[in-house]
Write a protein that holds these residues in place. Structure first.
Motif, mmCIF file in Angstrom:
data_model
loop_
_atom_site.group_PDB
_atom_site.id
_atom_site.type_symbol
_atom_site.label_atom_id
_atom_site.label_comp_id
_atom_site.label_asym_id
_atom_site.label_seq_id
_atom_site.Cartn_x
_atom_site.Cartn_y
_atom_site.Cartn_z
ATOM 1 N N TRP A 163 16.162 32.090 20.795
ATOM 2 C CA TRP A 163 14.560 32.031 20.812
ATOM 3 C C TRP A 163 14.376 31.555 22.246
ATOM 4 N N LEU A 164 15.024 30.665 22.291
ATOM 5 C CA LEU A 164 15.452 28.655 23.521
ATOM 6 C C LEU A 164 15.691 29.988 24.454
ATOM 7 N N GLU A 165 16.727 30.759 24.097
ATOM 8 C CA GLU A 165 16.932 31.319 26.271
ATOM 9 C C GLU A 165 16.308 32.200 26.162
ATOM 10 N N ARG A 166 15.565 33.367 25.521
ATOM 11 C CA ARG A 166 14.800 34.450 25.855
ATOM 12 C C ARG A 166 13.504 33.286 26.841
ATOM 13 N N PHE A 167 12.978 32.010 26.151
ATOM 14 C CA PHE A 167 11.876 31.529 26.732
ATOM 15 C C PHE A 167 12.432 30.755 28.089
ATOM 16 N N ILE A 168 13.351 30.080 28.455
ATOM 17 C CA ILE A 168 13.603 29.715 29.201
ATOM 18 C C ILE A 168 14.291 31.098 30.740
ATOM 19 N N TYR A 169 14.623 32.005 29.919
ATOM 20 C CA TYR A 169 14.462 33.387 31.339
ATOM 21 C C TYR A 169 13.134 33.590 31.819
ATOM 22 N N LYS A 170 11.979 33.878 30.573
ATOM 23 C CA LYS A 170 11.147 34.002 30.889
ATOM 24 C C LYS A 170 10.198 33.085 31.718
ATOM 25 N N LYS A 171 10.443 32.021 31.214
ATOM 26 C CA LYS A 171 9.271 30.772 32.408
ATOM 27 C C LYS A 171 9.924 30.537 33.794
ATOM 28 N N SER A 172 11.089 31.070 33.674
ATOM 29 C CA SER A 172 12.183 30.626 34.823
ATOM 30 C C SER A 172 11.123 31.107 36.041
ATOM 31 N N THR A 173 10.976 30.336 37.157
ATOM 32 C CA THR A 173 10.768 31.660 38.480
ATOM 33 C C THR A 173 11.681 32.974 38.978
ATOM 34 N N LEU A 174 13.202 32.358 39.359
ATOM 35 C CA LEU A 174 14.103 33.149 39.025
ATOM 36 C C LEU A 174 14.875 32.428 38.825
ATOM 37 N N ILE A 175 16.419 33.763 39.115
ATOM 38 C CA ILE A 175 17.662 32.684 38.373
ATOM 39 C C ILE A 175 18.693 33.170 39.326
ATOM 40 N N LEU A 176 19.573 32.063 39.422
ATOM 41 C CA LEU A 176 21.123 31.810 39.866
ATOM 42 C C LEU A 176 22.015 32.413 39.020
ATOM 43 N N GLY A 177 22.692 33.004 39.079
ATOM 44 C CA GLY A 177 23.864 33.427 38.084
ATOM 45 C C GLY A 177 25.092 33.861 38.429
ATOM 46 N N GLN A 178 26.075 32.852 38.266
ATOM 47 C CA GLN A 178 27.398 32.998 38.899
ATOM 48 C C GLN A 178 28.463 34.098 38.660
ATOM 49 N N SER A 179 28.410 34.995 38.198
ATOM 50 C CA SER A 179 28.362 36.301 37.929
ATOM 51 C C SER A 179 27.730 37.604 37.603
ATOM 52 N N ASN A 180 27.764 38.196 37.927
ATOM 53 C CA ASN A 180 26.967 39.674 38.129
ATOM 54 C C ASN A 180 27.185 39.393 36.249
ATOM 55 N N GLU A 181 28.389 39.249 35.114
ATOM 56 C CA GLU A 181 27.940 39.706 34.010
ATOM 57 C C GLU A 181 26.757 38.726 33.401
ATOM 58 N N ILE A 182 26.829 37.916 34.423
ATOM 59 C CA ILE A 182 25.423 37.285 34.374
ATOM 60 C C ILE A 182 24.084 37.342 34.368
ATOM 61 N N ILE A 183 24.377 38.478 35.533
ATOM 62 C CA ILE A 183 23.096 38.933 36.089
ATOM 63 C C ILE A 183 22.369 39.939 34.906
ATOM 64 N N THR A 184 23.356 40.288 34.471
ATOM 65 C CA THR A 184 23.004 42.097 33.403
ATOM 66 C C THR A 184 22.457 42.141 32.761
ATOM 67 N N HIS A 185 22.738 40.345 32.057
ATOM 68 C CA HIS A 185 22.773 40.058 30.739
ATOM 69 C C HIS A 185 21.187 39.286 30.923
ATOM 70 N N VAL A 186 20.866 38.929 32.304
ATOM 71 C CA VAL A 186 19.741 38.420 31.894
ATOM 72 C C VAL A 186 18.122 39.642 32.207
ATOM 73 N N ARG A 187 18.863 40.602 32.583
ATOM 74 C CA ARG A 187 18.124 41.677 32.816
ATOM 75 C C ARG A 187 18.051 42.424 31.696
ATOM 76 N N THR A 188 18.935 42.012 30.900
ATOM 77 C CA THR A 188 18.352 43.000 29.643
ATOM 78 C C THR A 188 17.297 42.366 28.633
ATOM 79 N N ILE A 189 16.711 40.917 28.840
ATOM 80 C CA ILE A 189 15.907 40.555 27.960
ATOM 81 C C ILE A 189 14.548 40.394 29.004
ATOM 82 N N VAL A 190 15.141 39.907 30.784
ATOM 83 C CA VAL A 190 13.534 40.466 31.149
ATOM 84 C C VAL A 190 13.927 40.836 32.155
ATOM 85 N N PRO A 191 13.976 41.819 33.029
ATOM 86 C CA PRO A 191 14.074 43.496 33.475
ATOM 87 C C PRO A 191 13.630 43.669 35.059
ATOM 88 N N SER A 192 12.632 42.395 35.272
ATOM 89 C CA SER A 192 11.803 42.706 36.419
ATOM 90 C C SER A 192 12.311 41.434 36.706
#
Length: 394
Positions: A163-192
């Motif tokens: 729940w915490l993870e989903r909250f921080i992804y949704k409320k962030s303006t944008l996201i920096l990820g140290q790997s392509n895997e991180i970005i792929t994972h984030v987009r499964t939760i907040v696709p846009s």
């Protein structure tokens, strides 16, 4: 000069990749005409006790290389007890919560994650203040905690962390990820969600290869960094086989496994493994200038994790012996940076070390030169920061 705040759980004089990474980001933003401030805990890492200069203080404000650093109170601990560690994270998180609630903050704020609770509380307050929130994700939690068996899947703690993870992804303006895997994972939760790849490239300010390949010396493999559960350096010392090989293993660092490693080396009477303790980053680089290969291990394959040591030591010209799986494995292989062994497979790792033992010093010297030249172009922090600024990431 535009202002930007960085919130992090680590910052120098604390040691380790996390502190170095955040300092590099702060310094590079300053060099690109940002007025940078950092909020972090009183220095305590990696030993889990306050450094002498911070003992007895509730908060400290410093200027480090033109970066304003505000250090807040923390109950420090590196205990293996999960509840004690949660208490430690919670102590700084609450200090930070009230600081952000009542203090004036810049319009742009970079929030480091993990720790998940720290990033949640930061983003909760910052979203109420309508700030531009740049979430910088270096590891995926709680996924990494499940893979490391630090959390039980489907437990209350796991569900709450999700729940915490989903909250921080949704409320962030944008996201920096140290790997392509991180970005792929984030987009499964907040696709846009707007996401950018931000690798942990170092800035050694080294224009020429400085490593020295010494003749008539064993090949020196070294590990430098956190001696924690995720790295599995204690198990590496137990299972590495150097008998009859022209190879030594040198270990630098501190952390939860330090005493186990020291005890093992004393009791096993292993003449080819040396433990040097924790050294300052500059002192370490001077010490290893005549060493040959950096080993980068992980105890288990952690989705999204790319150890910054790949870039840190590759940029100095060191060949990498990678033993961690995942995206890091592909980076080492694709950039011809050294050797890869499947994570947890010590038979394969020892086989790779036998290959290394048969290398001539001339072959090692050529390999170092090729890796240094590749890293100069491929792992360039200035180019990366400039590209992110151009794309309005900051």
């Amino acid at each position: 000069m535009e202002e930007i705040l960085i919130i992090s759980n680590y910052y120098p004089p604390e040691k380790g990749a996390a502190a170095n990474r955040i300092e590099q980001l702060a310094l590079k933003l300053f060099q690109n005409n940002y007025k940078v401030s950092v909020v972090c805990p009183l220095g305590n890492y990696p030993k889990g006790e306050l450094f002498p200069e911070y003992k007895g203080k509730f908060s400290v404000t410093e200027n480090r290389d033109n970066i304003t650093v505000k250090r807040l109170w923390i109950f420090p601990s590196v205990s293996k007890n999960l509840l004690v560690r949660i208490l430690s994270v919670l102590s700084f998180s609450l200090s930070l919560f009230f600081y952000l609630l009542f203090k004036k903050t810049p319009k742009k704020v970079i929030v480091q994650s993990p720790p998940l609770l720290l990033s949640f509380l930061s983003i909760f307050v910052l979203s109420l203040k309508n700030k531009k929130i740049i979430l910088n994700i270096s590891d995926l939690w709680p996924l990494a905690a499940i893979e490391l068996k630090a959390l039980k899947e489907h437990s209350f703690s796991h569900k709450f962390s999700l729940w915490l993870e989903r909250f921080i992804y949704k409320k962030s303006t944008l996201i920096l990820g140290q790997s392509n895997e991180i970005i792929t994972h984030v987009r499964t939760i907040v696709p846009s969600k707007k996401c950018f790849l931000y690798r942990n490239f170092p800035d050694h300010k080294v224009d020429n290869l400085e490593l020295k390949t010494e003749e008539n010396q064993p090949i020196k493999i070294f590990y430098a960094g956190l001696l924690g559960i995720a790295q599995g350096v204690f198990e590496l010392c137990e299972k590495i086989d150097l008998k009859g090989l022209n190879v030594e293993l040198h270990i630098f660092g501190d952390g939860a496994e330090k005493k186990q490693i020291e005890t093992l080396l004393l009791s096993a009477n292993e003449p080819k493994i040396f433990f040097h303790g924790m050294l300052d980053r500059n002192e370490l680089h001077k010490k290893i200038i005549s060493f040959d290969i950096a080993v980068v291990p992980l105890k288990t394959r952690i989705y999204g994790s790319v150890p910054s040591k790949i870039f840190e030591y590759g940029a100095l010209g060191f060949p990498i012996l990678y033993f961690g799986g995942g995206e890091g494995e592909a980076i080492v292989f694709e950039n011809q940076m050294g050797w890869v062994a499947n994570v947890g497979n010590y038979v394969e790792l020892n086989s790779k070390i036998k290959e290394i033992s048969n290398l001539s010093k001339n072959e090692l010297d050529l390999l170092k030169k090729n890796i240094f030249e590749k890293a100069q172009s491929s792992f360039n922090l200035d180019n990366q920061i400039e590209g992110l600024i151009k794309n309005n990431a900051f």
